[in-house]
Structures are given as structure tokens and as C-alpha cells.
Design a protein around this motif. Structure first.
Motif, PDB file in Angstrom:
ATOM      1  N   HIS A 244       0.870  -1.099  -0.020  1.00 25.10           N
ATOM      2  CA  HIS A 244      -0.033  -0.123  -0.033  1.00 25.10           C
ATOM      3  C   HIS A 244       0.904   1.281  -0.045  1.00 25.10           C
ATOM      4  CE1 HIS A 244      -3.689  -2.395   0.966  1.00 25.10           C
ATOM      5  NE2 HIS A 244      -2.674  -3.103   1.775  1.00 25.10           N
ATOM      6  N   GLU A 245       0.398   2.320  -0.500  1.00 31.11           N
ATOM      7  CA  GLU A 245       1.153   3.599  -0.568  1.00 31.11           C
ATOM      8  C   GLU A 245       0.409   4.786  -0.269  1.00 31.11           C
ATOM      9  OE1 GLU A 245       1.300   5.598  -4.885  1.00 31.11           O
ATOM     10  OE2 GLU A 245       1.660   3.456  -5.297  1.00 31.11           O
ATOM     11  N   ARG A 246       1.131   5.680   0.505  1.00 30.85           N
ATOM     12  CA  ARG A 246       0.348   6.696   1.006  1.00 30.85           C
ATOM     13  C   ARG A 246       1.387   7.945   0.570  1.00 30.85           C
ATOM     14  NH1 ARG A 246       0.338   9.592   5.957  1.00 30.85           N
ATOM     15  NH2 ARG A 246       1.697   8.203   6.718  1.00 30.85           N
ATOM     16  N   PRO A 247       0.794   9.176  -0.099  1.00 27.78           N
ATOM     17  CA  PRO A 247       1.878  10.309  -0.287  1.00 27.78           C
ATOM     18  C   PRO A 247       2.299  10.933   1.054  1.00 27.78           C
ATOM     19  CG  PRO A 247      -0.228  10.452  -1.431  1.00 27.78           C
ATOM     20  CD  PRO A 247      -0.476   9.251  -0.381  1.00 27.78           C
ATOM     21  N   GLY A 248       3.330  11.288   1.201  1.00 27.65           N
ATOM     22  CA  GLY A 248       4.012  11.936   2.432  1.00 27.65           C
ATOM     23  C   GLY A 248       4.688  13.259   2.154  1.00 27.65           C
ATOM     24  N   GLU A 249       5.039  13.940   2.988  1.00 25.08           N
ATOM     25  CA  GLU A 249       5.677  15.219   2.722  1.00 25.08           C
ATOM     26  C   GLU A 249       7.195  15.008   2.153  1.00 25.08           C
ATOM     27  OE1 GLU A 249       6.582  19.598   4.847  1.00 25.08           O
ATOM     28  OE2 GLU A 249       5.331  17.983   5.713  1.00 25.08           O
ATOM     29  N   GLY A 250       7.330  15.260   0.991  1.00 22.36           N
ATOM     30  CA  GLY A 250       8.576  14.953   0.226  1.00 22.36           C
ATOM     31  C   GLY A 250       8.887  13.593   0.086  1.00 22.36           C
ATOM     32  N   HIS A 251       7.893  12.693   0.228  1.00 18.36           N
ATOM     33  CA  HIS A 251       8.280  11.153   0.076  1.00 18.36           C
ATOM     34  C   HIS A 251       6.962  10.473  -0.247  1.00 18.36           C
ATOM     35  CE1 HIS A 251       7.488  11.441   4.531  1.00 18.36           C
ATOM     36  NE2 HIS A 251       6.726  10.111   3.983  1.00 18.36           N
ATOM     37  N   VAL A 252       7.028   9.292  -0.651  1.00 16.31           N
ATOM     38  CA  VAL A 252       5.898   8.113  -0.739  1.00 16.31           C
ATOM     39  C   VAL A 252       5.978   7.120   0.387  1.00 16.31           C
ATOM     40  CG1 VAL A 252       4.547   6.443  -2.114  1.00 16.31           C
ATOM     41  CG2 VAL A 252       5.272   8.854  -3.385  1.00 16.31           C
ATOM     42  N   GLU A 253       5.199   6.858   1.179  1.00 11.86           N
ATOM     43  CA  GLU A 253       5.214   5.885   2.068  1.00 11.86           C
ATOM     44  C   GLU A 253       4.618   4.620   1.649  1.00 11.86           C
ATOM     45  OE1 GLU A 253       4.448   6.750   6.403  1.00 11.86           O
ATOM     46  OE2 GLU A 253       2.906   5.419   6.238  1.00 11.86           O
ATOM     47  N   VAL A 254       5.500   3.756   1.564  1.00 13.83           N
ATOM     48  CA  VAL A 254       5.096   2.345   0.956  1.00 13.83           C
ATOM     49  C   VAL A 254       4.997   1.225   2.321  1.00 13.83           C
ATOM     50  CG1 VAL A 254       5.907   0.347  -0.303  1.00 13.83           C
ATOM     51  CG2 VAL A 254       6.382   2.819  -1.145  1.00 13.83           C
ATOM     52  N   THR A 255       3.860   0.747   2.442  1.00 14.00           N
ATOM     53  CA  THR A 255       3.831  -0.493   3.513  1.00 14.00           C
ATOM     54  C   THR A 255       3.730  -1.693   2.781  1.00 14.00           C
ATOM     55  OG1 THR A 255       2.853   1.229   5.006  1.00 14.00           O
ATOM     56  CG2 THR A 255       2.261  -0.942   5.486  1.00 14.00           C
ATOM     57  N   VAL A 256       4.628  -2.438   3.209  1.00 10.89           N
ATOM     58  CA  VAL A 256       4.530  -3.744   2.846  1.00 10.89           C
ATOM     59  C   VAL A 256       3.944  -4.680   3.825  1.00 10.89           C
ATOM     60  CG1 VAL A 256       5.962  -5.896   1.646  1.00 10.89           C
ATOM     61  CG2 VAL A 256       6.516  -3.447   1.523  1.00 10.89           C
ATOM     62  N   ARG A 257       2.719  -5.576   3.618  1.00  6.18           N
ATOM     63  CA  ARG A 257       2.130  -6.520   4.891  1.00  6.18           C
ATOM     64  C   ARG A 257       2.368  -8.014   4.186  1.00  6.18           C
ATOM     65  NH1 ARG A 257      -1.555  -2.182   4.809  1.00  6.18           N
ATOM     66  NH2 ARG A 257      -1.314  -0.871   6.708  1.00  6.18           N
ATOM     67  N   VAL A 258       2.664  -8.757   5.304  1.00  9.38           N
ATOM     68  CA  VAL A 258       2.919 -10.013   5.099  1.00  9.38           C
ATOM     69  C   VAL A 258       2.582 -10.866   6.454  1.00  9.38           C
ATOM     70  CG1 VAL A 258       5.301 -10.329   5.509  1.00  9.38           C
ATOM     71  CG2 VAL A 258       4.312 -12.250   4.425  1.00  9.38           C
ATOM     72  N   ALA A 259       1.424 -11.709   6.350  1.00 10.39           N
ATOM     73  CA  ALA A 259       1.006 -12.368   7.600  1.00 10.39           C
ATOM     74  C   ALA A 259       0.839 -11.049   8.819  1.00 10.39           C
ATOM     75  CB  ALA A 259       1.898 -13.442   8.105  1.00 10.39           C
ATOM     76  N   ASP A 260       1.390 -11.481   9.815  1.00 12.84           N
ATOM     77  CA  ASP A 260       1.174 -10.336  11.071  1.00 12.84           C
ATOM     78  C   ASP A 260       2.539  -9.344  10.946  1.00 12.84           C
ATOM     79  OD1 ASP A 260       3.107 -12.309  11.746  1.00 12.84           O
ATOM     80  OD2 ASP A 260       2.396 -12.150  13.904  1.00 12.84           O
ATOM     81  N   ARG A 261       3.027  -9.087  10.071  1.00 15.71           N
ATOM     82  CA  ARG A 261       4.109  -8.055   9.910  1.00 15.71           C
ATOM     83  C   ARG A 261       4.052  -7.261   8.959  1.00 15.71           C
ATOM     84  NH1 ARG A 261       7.436  -9.361  13.858  1.00 15.71           N
ATOM     85  NH2 ARG A 261       7.944 -11.462  14.459  1.00 15.71           N
ATOM     86  N   GLU A 262       4.721  -5.947   9.231  1.00 19.57           N
ATOM     87  CA  GLU A 262       4.873  -5.097   7.887  1.00 19.57           C
ATOM     88  C   GLU A 262       6.003  -4.406   8.036  1.00 19.57           C
ATOM     89  OE1 GLU A 262       2.734  -1.091   9.612  1.00 19.57           O
ATOM     90  OE2 GLU A 262       1.344  -2.775   8.890  1.00 19.57           O
ATOM     91  N   GLY A 263       6.441  -3.774   6.871  1.00 15.81           N
ATOM     92  CA  GLY A 263       7.614  -3.054   6.747  1.00 15.81           C
ATOM     93  C   GLY A 263       7.035  -1.632   6.098  1.00 15.81           C
ATOM     94  N   VAL A 264       7.845  -0.686   6.363  1.00 17.15           N
ATOM     95  CA  VAL A 264       7.317   0.661   5.982  1.00 17.15           C
ATOM     96  C   VAL A 264       8.662   1.503   5.487  1.00 17.15           C
ATOM     97  CG1 VAL A 264       6.688   2.919   6.565  1.00 17.15           C
ATOM     98  CG2 VAL A 264       5.650   0.748   7.817  1.00 17.15           C
ATOM     99  N   LEU A 265       8.516   1.872   4.164  1.00 16.54           N
ATOM    100  CA  LEU A 265       9.469   2.391   3.549  1.00 16.54           C
ATOM    101  C   LEU A 265       9.306   3.934   3.116  1.00 16.54           C
ATOM    102  CD1 LEU A 265      10.433  -0.537   1.128  1.00 16.54           C
ATOM    103  CD2 LEU A 265      11.516  -0.304   3.119  1.00 16.54           C
TER     104      LEU A 265
END
Length: 484
Positions: A244-265
Motif C-alpha cells: 500500500h502507498e500513501r503520499p507523504g511530505e516529500g516522499h511516498v510511504e510504502v507499506t508492505v504487509r505479510v502475515a502479521d508483520r509489515e515493513g514501511v519504506l
């Protein structure tokens, strides 16, 4: 040209000497008939198998290989690894192909390694009808340099294929597959199934896991078969993990979800179209974290990043204190030649657009800018999707200028200029990029937008003309200025 510059130039030519000896006899023939990557393996063995003791990840695919590789290397570096990165082709500087933690190899080091590799290649009993591919020789250079630099992980980008690609001879425990589609039909085969089989060759007997972007049916079937054959788990975007992606201030926040965990870039806003690529790279990074004995669970970023379930056999998950990740800041990561802004007045964007799908991102960027006028320089070889690019960009562009890259191996046609003019598009033509820029600038104001889109050769010429940074992958390491 200085004596040292001449030495570097002559040393680069050593990589092509074997290929140049036979290129007239193999032109137009498929890779499966003319390529012999086993000679690259022989060469690696001659140097004591520098790849055998490293943790290596191989990247293949048809679209976005370079960005997948760059994102994976950037994520791993942020997680505390010392990372080698081998990519190709280069855009401006040949040394761009070899990096450790984003920094290119020095010319002096390249000369030393390349001369040694070329001498060893000359000593091999390669038959007159065979050759050692340039990318094979260069991948040996990379493996030797990475070994001496004591990298923790290395990321290698394949050439056009995998099964018959010299770079694929590097022993690799991980494989990343970007989207695969019909391309290079003369070399890889006339059908998508042929191309898929070549790309699926990235899965070897040493491969312990595979992470893939979403694929068409035939590439997916080929990857599943290859993974099953060696017992390597296959993780696929939209099937095994979500993004999933969400616009941020000067960046794009990318959230990766797998099972009960997630990563945010956090990735650069200009690279927001790479959210799927970033998700694939993040999942691949978790596999590296899980299997690397030196770094497993030691870096704070790694502990916060978590790991997906269903890790490769024999790999333990890192010590994750929380299922929610601390965002990894990749906003300083550069993607040379991909949606790269190279000038501010008029705002100028350079991108390797050669088909309709990538043109959609360029158009979206233009529409966000909302300039008064938009000009577009187009340098796309005739076998690529010129019609598709024009169809996507035309509603957002006021005029086009056709041009050609100065690469003698590419064929450009200006036939589309005549056809487009007949349909009412404002199109001009010139054979050189510099002339195209001058023509465009004469029609644009300081607050307008200029697009330069086309093949990698044209992109390289544009980056050189505008003096855009290409050597370092992180923006916090200065290198020269852009053309005003």
C-alpha cells in the motif's frame, strides 16, 4: 585525453575483445545457440570462486531490473549491511556498473581487476566459434572486488536473460524477478513462453528462495516449476504479500504487509511509481536478514523491520521486537535515468520510457506539475513501442521533437514523425540530442516542462549533456552540478 584516461578506455575494451572476435558470425542468432556462460564459470573457478563464499542475490526480469536491484541494495545498506551492487548497462560512466554501499569502483581498481581477468580469459582454451560475454567478464571483476571489499551481501543484475546469461553463473542463494513480458524475441525466443523459460533460469540448484513481482500466466508457471525443482519457496506480490502507498511530505510511504508483520519504506516522491518494486525488494531483504549469519538480528533496523513468515528452509527469523516496522528512509536514494529531474528552468525530466506502461508515469508526473506548456524529446528505436508512448503522452504534451541516440547498434526511424504530423500532432525531427534540446528550449519558458524520453543510450546522452549525477546512488554524497 590523458595517459590514464587512455589506459582506462583501453582496459574497458578488454571486456569486449572476446565478443568482438565472433560477433559477425553470431548476429541474429538466439542466445541458446551462441552464448556459452560456462566460460564465465570457468573464469570464476580460476580465481578461486570469489562468489562461492558470499551471500549473493540475482535480479532478472523484463521491466525494472535496475530499480529492483537498486532498491534491494539500498534497503540492505540501511539495515546495516555492506552491500555490493553490479548493474548494467551504465548510463554515463562505465564505473557505475560496480558499487559498494552506493559508491562506484575507482578507475585504478577497475584497471587492476579487469587486466587480471582479461589475462586469465586469454589463457582459457575457448573455441574459435565461442566467446566469453562482456557481462561475464565484468561480473568476475565485480565478484573479485566485492570479495576484497569484504561485502556482506551482493546484488547482481542479469543481462537480458538468465538461463544463458553469463552473470547468472555467479552462485546466488536468492533470486528476484521483476515483471516478465515479451522482449528480445530474436535472442530469447519468439513467444512469451520462450522468454519466461530464459528468465526462470535465474533459479539454480544453489537458489534457496525466490521473490517475484506479479507475473503473467506463462512467466508465473515457469517460475513455479523452476522453484519446485530445487525446493526453493516462491513469494509473489499480491499473492503472498501486499503493498500500500500513501503520499507523504516529500516522499511516498510504502507499506508492505505479510502475515502479521509489515515493513514501511519512505521512497523519493519522484519514484512513487516504484511502490511494487520496493515491496518486492523489502521481502527479498527479509530473506537476506533471515539467512545471513553475520547480521542476523544484530542491527536495530533489522530487528525493527521484522520478517515474513514462511522463510527459506534453514533460515531463522531475526529478533523482531515488534510486528510494526520503523520506517526505512530511502528518500536519498537515486535512480539514474528513471524519472530523474536534471534541470529546474525549464523543469526537465529524463526517463527511459520505451513503451506505453512507463509513459503513464511520465504523464502522471506532468499532470501533477500543471505547467503552461510541455515539450517532449523522443528517442525510441523503431522496434519499441513508439505508438504506445505517443498515445499516452500526446494529451499532456504540446509538441514533440524526434531525435536519435548516437548508438550505432540501434535503428531509429522518423517515419512516425510524418504519420503523427498528418494526425495533427506538432512534431519536428533532428538527429542529435543537443539540437533537440536547443529547439525545445526556444519554445519553452522558464516555468514550463521539458521531457526527454527514450532508450537507455539516449538517456545516457541526456544525463551527460545536463551534467546530471550518476556515479553515486545517495544524494547526500555530492558530485558535480547540473547544467543551468
Amino acid at each position: 585525453m590523458t595517459d590514464f584516461d587512455r589506459l582506462v578506455y583501453d582496459t574497458i575494451s578488454l571486456a569486449y575483445r572476446s565478443f568482438n572476435r565472433v560477433k559477425g558470425r553470431i548476429a541474429g542468432k538466439p542466445d541458446r545457440e551462441v552464448r556459452h556462460p560456462e566460460w564465465t564459470r570457468r573464469l570464476l573457478d580460476e580465481f578461486g570462486k570469489p562468489d562461492d563464499g558470499a551471500l549473493n542475490v540475482m535480479v532478472t526480469g523484463s521491466k525494472g531490473k535496475g530499480s529492483h536491484a537498486t532498491l534491494l541494495a539500498g534497503i540492505l545498506q540501511k539495515l546495516g549491511f555492506r552491500v555490493g551492487l553490479f548493474t548494467g548497462p551504465h548510463l554515463v560512466d562505465f564505473m557505475e556498473r560496480f558499487r559498494v554501499n552506493g559508491q562506484p569502483i575507482s578507475e585504478a581498481d577497475f584497471v587492476r581487476y579487469m587486466q587480471a581477468v582479461a589475462a586469465a580469459a586469454d589463457a582459457l582454451d575457448v573455441p574459435a566459434a565461442q566467446y566469453i560475454g562482456p557481462v561475464g567478464l565484468l561480473s568476475v571483476v565485480a565478484a573479485l572486488w566485492f570479495r576484497d571489499e569484504q561485502t556482506d551481501v551482493n546484488v547482481f543484475e542479469c543481462g537480458r536473460g538468465a538461463l544463458h546469461d553469463d552473470v547468472n553463473q555467479i552462485v546466488h542463494q536468492g533470486a528476484v524477478v521483476a515483471p516478465v513480458f515479451l522482449e528480445h524475441v530474436r535472442e530469447l525466443g519468439p513467444t512469451l513462453g520462450d522468454v519466461a523459460r530464459e528468465k526462470a533460469g535465474v533459479v539454480t540448484t544453489e537458489t534457496r528462495w525466490v521473490v517475484s513481482s506479479a507475473q503473467l500466466e506463462e512467466p508465473m508457471a515457469a517460475l513455479q516449476a523452476a522453484s519446485r525443482s530445487v525446493g526453493a519457496p516462491l513469494y509473489v506480490l499480491h499473492r503472498d504479500f501486499a503493498v500500500h502507498e500513501r503520499p507523504g511530505e516529500g516522499h511516498v510511504e510504502v507499506t508492505v504487509r505479510v502475515a502479521d508483520r509489515e515493513g514501511v519504506l519512505h521512497i523519493p516522491r519522484i519514484a512513487g511509481y516504484m511502490t511494487a518494486n520496493a515491496a518486492v525488494a523489502w521481502i527479498a531483504a527479509q530473506q537476506v536478514l533471515a539467512m545471513h549469519p553475520k547480521r542476523r538480528g544484530t542491527a536495530p533496523q533489522a530487528r525493527a523491520a521484522g520478517a515474513p513468515t514462511g522463510l527459506a528452509p534453514g533460515c531463522a527469523a531475526p529478533n523482531a521486537a515488534s510486528p510494526v516496522a520503523v520506517p526505512l528512509d530511502l528518500t536519498g536514494l537515486r535512480f539514474p535515468g528513471r524519472m530523474q529531474v536534471v534541470r529546474s528552468r525549464p523543469l526537465t525530466l529524463v526517463d527511459g520510457t520505451i513503451h506505453a506502461e512507463s509513459a503513464k508515469y511520465v504523464r502522471a508526473w506532468v499532470e501533477q506539475c500543471r505547467p503552461a506548456k510541455v515539450g517532449c524529446i523522443v528517442g525510441i528505436p523503431q522496434e519499441k513501442d513508439i505508438a504506445g508512448v505517443l498515445a499516452v503522452l500526446a494529451p499532456a504534451v504540446d509538441f514533440f521533437i524526434a531525435t536519435k541516440a548516437q548508438n550505432p547498434h540501434l535503428v531509429f526511424s522518423h517515419d512516425w514523425v510524418r504519420d503523427s504530423s498528418a494526425r495533427g500532432l506538432d512534431v519536428a525531427a533532428t538527429d542529435r540530442l543537443e539540437d533537440a534540446v536547443h529547439l525545445a528550449d526556444a519554445r519553452l519558458g522558464a516555468n514550463d516542462v521539458l521531457l526527454v524520453v527514450g532508450t537507455q543510450s539516449l538517456v545516457g546522452e541526456a544525463l551527460a549533456w545536463f551534467r546530471a549525477p550518476t556515479r553515486r546512488l545517495w544524494s547526500d554524497t555530492p558530485e558535480g552540478g547540473a547544467r543551468a
